[in-house]
Design a protein around this motif. Structure first.
Motif, PDB file in Angstrom:
ATOM      1  N   ILE A  96      19.677  -1.767   2.140  1.00  0.00           N
ATOM      2  CA  ILE A  96      21.162  -2.038   2.530  1.00  0.00           C
ATOM      3  C   ILE A  96      21.342  -3.050   3.239  1.00  0.00           C
ATOM      4  N   SER A  97      20.469  -3.719   3.989  1.00  0.00           N
ATOM      5  CA  SER A  97      20.515  -4.513   5.006  1.00  0.00           C
ATOM      6  C   SER A  97      20.984  -5.922   4.662  1.00  0.00           C
ATOM      7  N   THR A 148      14.434   4.992  -5.674  1.00  0.00           N
ATOM      8  CA  THR A 148      14.730   5.351  -4.254  1.00  0.00           C
ATOM      9  C   THR A 148      15.007   4.127  -3.634  1.00  0.00           C
ATOM     10  N   PRO A 149      16.165   3.706  -2.918  1.00  0.00           N
ATOM     11  CA  PRO A 149      16.434   2.477  -2.285  1.00  0.00           C
ATOM     12  C   PRO A 149      15.388   2.699  -0.965  1.00  0.00           C
ATOM     13  N   GLN A 150      14.656   1.604  -0.689  1.00  0.00           N
ATOM     14  CA  GLN A 150      14.016   1.637   0.568  1.00  0.00           C
ATOM     15  C   GLN A 150      15.203   1.060   1.922  1.00  0.00           C
ATOM     16  N   SER A 151      14.460   1.192   2.861  1.00  0.00           N
ATOM     17  CA  SER A 151      15.487   0.966   3.853  1.00  0.00           C
ATOM     18  C   SER A 151      15.976  -0.378   4.010  1.00  0.00           C
ATOM     19  N   GLY A 152      15.237  -1.417   3.195  1.00  0.00           N
ATOM     20  CA  GLY A 152      15.616  -2.709   3.292  1.00  0.00           C
ATOM     21  C   GLY A 152      16.628  -2.939   2.473  1.00  0.00           C
ATOM     22  N   LYS A 182      -1.619   9.365  -4.667  1.00  0.00           N
ATOM     23  CA  LYS A 182      -0.880   9.565  -3.319  1.00  0.00           C
ATOM     24  C   LYS A 182      -1.974   9.724  -2.117  1.00  0.00           C
ATOM     25  N   ALA A 201       0.789  -1.182  -0.085  1.00  0.00           N
ATOM     26  CA  ALA A 201       0.040   0.094  -0.019  1.00  0.00           C
ATOM     27  C   ALA A 201       0.845   1.014   0.053  1.00  0.00           C
ATOM     28  N   ASP A 202       1.932   1.250   0.777  1.00  0.00           N
ATOM     29  CA  ASP A 202       2.822   2.194   0.789  1.00  0.00           C
ATOM     30  C   ASP A 202       3.601   2.655  -0.499  1.00  0.00           C
ATOM     31  N   ALA A 210       1.112   4.275  -2.524  1.00  0.00           N
ATOM     32  CA  ALA A 210       0.892   5.532  -2.173  1.00  0.00           C
ATOM     33  C   ALA A 210       2.023   6.351  -2.854  1.00  0.00           C
ATOM     34  N   GLU A 211       3.287   5.702  -2.706  1.00  0.00           N
ATOM     35  CA  GLU A 211       4.176   6.577  -3.186  1.00  0.00           C
ATOM     36  C   GLU A 211       4.589   7.068  -4.504  1.00  0.00           C
ATOM     37  N   THR A 229      12.217   6.663  -9.716  1.00  0.00           N
ATOM     38  CA  THR A 229      12.872   7.521  -9.095  1.00  0.00           C
ATOM     39  C   THR A 229      14.184   6.969  -8.610  1.00  0.00           C
TER      40      THR A 229
END
Lengths: 503, 391
Positions: B390-391, B384-388, B351, B342-343, B346-347, B382
């Motif tokens: 780089i883990s 955009t790397p999400q936070s996940g 939106k 969903a996010d 939305a992104e 875009t």
């Protein structure tokens, strides 16, 4: 009853008692005035404390007049006096700042709750810093964390992702805190005490598996709380979606406090400075903390470059900056420790100012994506100016505080002959040039003559003044380096002092 | 091996619960289940702390009404009260240490089953309780305090030395009576206003520290050397006698310094120290299969700590559940992958439409299932790397 004698208790007792009253006050201006007054009062207390400690040496305060090994002790030395001062100063600036910002960002009916939660969060952070009792650290840590979860979730009106961010933060933070408690339990089992100084004395010569595992639990637990590189996943989202003033406050204080706890445990309790290796501390510093710090400052900086969202970019940059602090800590030398202390202080100044600038943009332009910053230098010159100066400070340009702390850190790495980390410090600073430069370039971009941007009013004075106080501090303390460096050196020594103040 | 596992069954429970809880937190996508996992994880810590507080044969640290009555009346009622205070404080330091020593290394633990346990135990307690005492004595800078301390100290030393000499003659009783007759020097020193709380406190703890650590171990040793079959019995008796003697002394001190209200401190600490020795002989008594009328208390401190931790846990759960409610209001789901989907929509799509969130989530889920490996149209724009990432 002399009030000066009770001074160490006042910064904790005052907000703890007065914060709940905030909820009962009418929404909007009155609760804001009330909370701001409290925050200034606390700032006054903390400034007094710093002055007292700077002049007369460490203060030991027995809560309820129960002597330390049994009772709870508040111990203020230069290290935590500096941090207390920092937290309360940021608090005293964020409260005035948040009035306009919060009115715009959250439901007005929620404002009393917001101020109460922010006050409690500040109380928790101050409590963690001031206490000399290991279990008290956990209690205060949870006071601050619980209010932080609520504060982050308040950003939901702007962006519902704040809710999931807060939830993730809650899960991670609780795991971290619980790990910390397990570690404390193991240490308590080994020593039979919870007083930090007492524990330090009892741990000498007691290096078995139980102490080591206790050490490991505390290290990982605090690593989660301070967003040490692989454990940082909660941080970017929490900072990006929290209300602007909350982000400014948290970025400047919360991780610093967790880092302080780690330093306190490493250096005052496990006591690396005097050359006793309890809990395989040296090996941990060299083979775990240092690589993690270096990788963290590198990878997080790189990720920051590709962020589309300025707040998120700054959050990743925070993870990288925590890497610098951990690097200084991992060197195991006094120079490294004082570099960490200086950077803790300086980073709070620059990140506070940067997030406040972003908050101003959000206030006027309604978003914190990189596109909102287009041509900002003309549209909101004061905000853009603040962003540029503190951004340069973040990079580490001379004449700013960022330069001072990076310089000290480099010196510390040279001192112990660690060439690779010192090279990487410079390299990751260059990455910082890229991500900060990107924003600055967009802000300075001249307007498109065909498609002029609508003109925007500058942010209100109430937001500009606190922000510019931080910016001026950035520059002033970058020129007047003696002040912070002196105190930080004293603070680094203070960790030793606890050890030498043989109980 | 089996013995090793069975003896530590509560630790195994702690570990199993801890791992179960963490596994649930990490593996479940449902937010409420995550909170349940978190609770199980925290519960393991509660059990761990309760285990720390457990003392073999110990009871709840509450004074029974008929405890220790009708014994020796030299101390009077005040003395007994103060002594009792020491008793309850015993839980604090003594048991913490004994727990520590148990888990410190295998060596001490097994001692309990040997005949020499007696001696080592006494040593153990003495050694552990001494650091705070001696260090406190350094902080005393009051000349008067030292004066008083010296006087009391000397007389006590003499008497106790007497006792330890006499033990070999099995003439314990006489020596103890001797000990009980120690008089507190009734002088102006005690009324001296400069004698504040702290200094008296130091005197008291000092005195008791000296008696209990050095002389008492000596006495216990002597008793042991006699090789009497009731050796432990004798030692136990001795400890009781000594305790009462010290209590009497403490109460006397207390009564004399009543205007200063320091009796409690002094008595308390004296009692604490003696009872430490007392406990060691008590465990010796257990070995020879004797029933002892005295009480051992379990360590109250971990229980207090865990009460605090429980409160924190409840608060965390409440906040977590409240957040889950809000998330459900905003997204219409509590499943983590649906939330992420969903996010993403939305992104990169329409939106922030709160009302249509549920439908969006379903759509997104379906879309995710179809094109897991294909780059989504939205994400490429875009990068955009999400936070996940780089883990």
């Amino acid at each position: 009853m002399n009030l000066i004698e009770q001074l160490p208790a006042l910064p904790i007792i005052t907000p703890l008692l007065l914060a709940p009253i905030t909820i009962l006050l009418p929404k909007g201006k009155i609760s804001w005035l009330y909370a701001t007054a409290i925050s200034w009062l606390i700032f006054f207390f903390c400034a007094m404390l710093l002055h007292q400690v700077y002049m007369h040496g460490p203060i030991s305060y027995f809560l309820g007049n129960w002597a330390p090994p049994l009772g709870i002790e508040y111990r203020v030395d230069l290290a935590n006096a500096l941090l207390l001062f920092l937290i309360s100063a940021i608090g005293a600036l964020v409260f005035p700042y948040s009035y306009a910002s919060i009115m715009a960002e959250i439901d007005e009916r929620q404002t009393p709750f917001f101020y109460a939660a922010l006050l409690l969060c500040m109380t928790g952070l101050l409590g963690v810093t001031i206490t000399g009792d290991a279990f008290n650290v956990f209690v205060f840590l949870e006071i601050s964390s619980l209010s932080t979860y609520a504060l982050v979730a308040l950003g939901a009106r702007q962006d519902r992702r704040a809710l999931t961010a807060a939830f993730n933060y809650l899960v991670m933070g609780t795991i971290g805190a619980t790990f910390f408690v397990i570690g404390l339990g193991l240490l308590y089992q080994a020593t039979g005490t919870l007083n930090m100084a007492d524990m330090q004395g009892k741990l000498v010569g007691l290096d078995n598996r139980m102490v080591q595992s206790g050490f490991a639990f505390i290290f990982v637990g605090m690593g989660l709380k301070l967003a040490m590189f692989p454990l940082h996943l909660w941080l970017p989202n929490a900072y990006a979606y929290a209300p602007s003033s909350v982000t400014a406050f948290l970025a400047a204080t919360a991780t610093k406090v967790a880092l302080y706890v780690l330093i306190r445990f490493f250096y005052s309790i496990f006591h690396a400075a005097n050359g006793i290796d309890i809990g395989s501390l040296f090996a941990t510093l060299q083979y775990v903390v240092m690589p993690v710090a270096v990788i963290g400052m590198f990878v997080a900086s790189l990720v920051a470059v590709f962020q589309d969202d300025v707040k998120r970019m700054l959050a990743y940059s925070s993870v990288a900056q925590i890497g610098y602090m951990l690097l200084g800590l991992s060197l195991g030398s006094e120079a490294g420790l004082s570099a960490t202390m200086v950077h803790m202080f300086n980073h709070a100044l620059m990140k506070g100012a940067l997030f406040m600038a972003v908050g101003c943009v959000v206030f006027r332009l309604g978003g914190h994506r990189i596109s909102h910053f287009t041509g900002l230098a003309r549209r909101m010159p004061w905000t853009a100016g603040a962003f540029i100066i503190s951004g340069l400070s973040l990079v580490g340009v001379p004449l700013t505080v960022g330069f001072v702390s990076k310089w000290m850190l480099l010196q510390a790495t040279f001192e112990v002959g660690q060439w690779i980390p010192s090279f990487l410090i410079v390299a990751s600073s260059l990455i910082a040039v890229v991500y900060v430069g990107r924003i600055i370039e967009i802000m300075l971009r001249s307007p498109d003559p065909d498609n002029p941007l609508p003109s925007v009013k500058e942010a209100p004075l109430l937001m500009l003044v606190p922000m510019w106080i931080l910016v001026i501090a950035n520059v002033y303390l970058g020129l007047q380096t003696d002040l912070t460096v002196d105190i930080a050196k004293g603070a680094a020594e203070a960790f030793d002092l606890v050890v030498r103040g043989a109980r | 091996m089996l013995q090793f596992i069975l003896e530590r069954y509560n630790y195994w429970i702690v570990i199993i619960l801890m791992m179960t809880g963490l596994y649930i937190v990490f593996s479940r996508g449902n937010l409420v289940k995550k909170i349940i996992g978190l609770n199980i994880f925290q519960t393991s810590v509660f059990i761990f702390y309760i285990t720390i507080g457990k003392v073999a044969g110990g009871t709840a640290p509450i004074l029974p009404a008929d405890h220790d009555k009708g014994g020796h009346d030299e101390g009077g009622h005040d003395g007994e009260e103060y002594g009792e205070e020491g008793h309850s404080e015993e839980g604090h330091s003594e048991e913490g240490h004994s727990e520590g020593s148990i888990s410190e290394a295998g060596g001490h633990e097994t001692d309990a089953h040997e005949t020499g346990a007696h001696e080592t135990n006494a040593h153990e307690t003495g050694g552990h309780s001494s650091p705070p005492t001696t260090s406190e004595s350094h902080t005393a800078n009051d000349a008067n305090a030292f004066n008083l301390e010296g006087k009391l100290d000397n007389s006590l030393h003499d008497k106790v030395a007497n006792v330890s000499n006499n033990v070999s003659n099995s003439d314990i009783k006489d020596a103890l009576i001797d000990l009980k007759t120690i008089k507190v020097p009734d002088s102006a020193i005690l009324q001296d206003p400069s004698l504040n709380d702290e200094s008296l406190h130091v005197v008291g703890s000092n005195l008791s520290g000296k008696i209990s650590n050095d002389e008492l171990t000596q006495i216990t040793k002597n008793v042991d050397k006699d090789g009497l079959s009731e050796g432990s019995n004798a030692a136990h008796g001795l400890a009781i006698e000594l305790e009462n003697g010290t209590k009497a002394l403490a109460s006397e001190l207390a009564s004399k310094t009543d205007p200063l209200h320091t009796g409690g401190h002094t008595g308390g600490h004296t009692g604490e120290q003696t009872s430490g020795v007392h406990e060691s002989s008590l465990s010796a008594g257990h070995q020879t299969g004797e029933t002892v009328g005295e009480l051992i208390y379990s360590n109250p401190l971990p229980h207090v700590l865990i009460l605090t931790a429980i409160v924190v846990g409840v608060a965390t759960t409440a906040v977590g559940l409240a957040l889950a409610v809000r998330i459900r209001e905003a997204y219409g789901t509590l499943e983590e992958d649906e939330l992420e989907a969903a996010d993403d929509i939305a992104e990169f799509g329409q939106k922030g439409s709160y009302e249509g969130a549920e439908d969006l989530a379903k759509e997104a889920k379906a879309a995710n299932k179809i094109s897991t490996h294909k780059p989504q149209a939205g994400t490429s724009q875009t990068g955009t790397p999400q936070s996940g990432s780089i883990s």
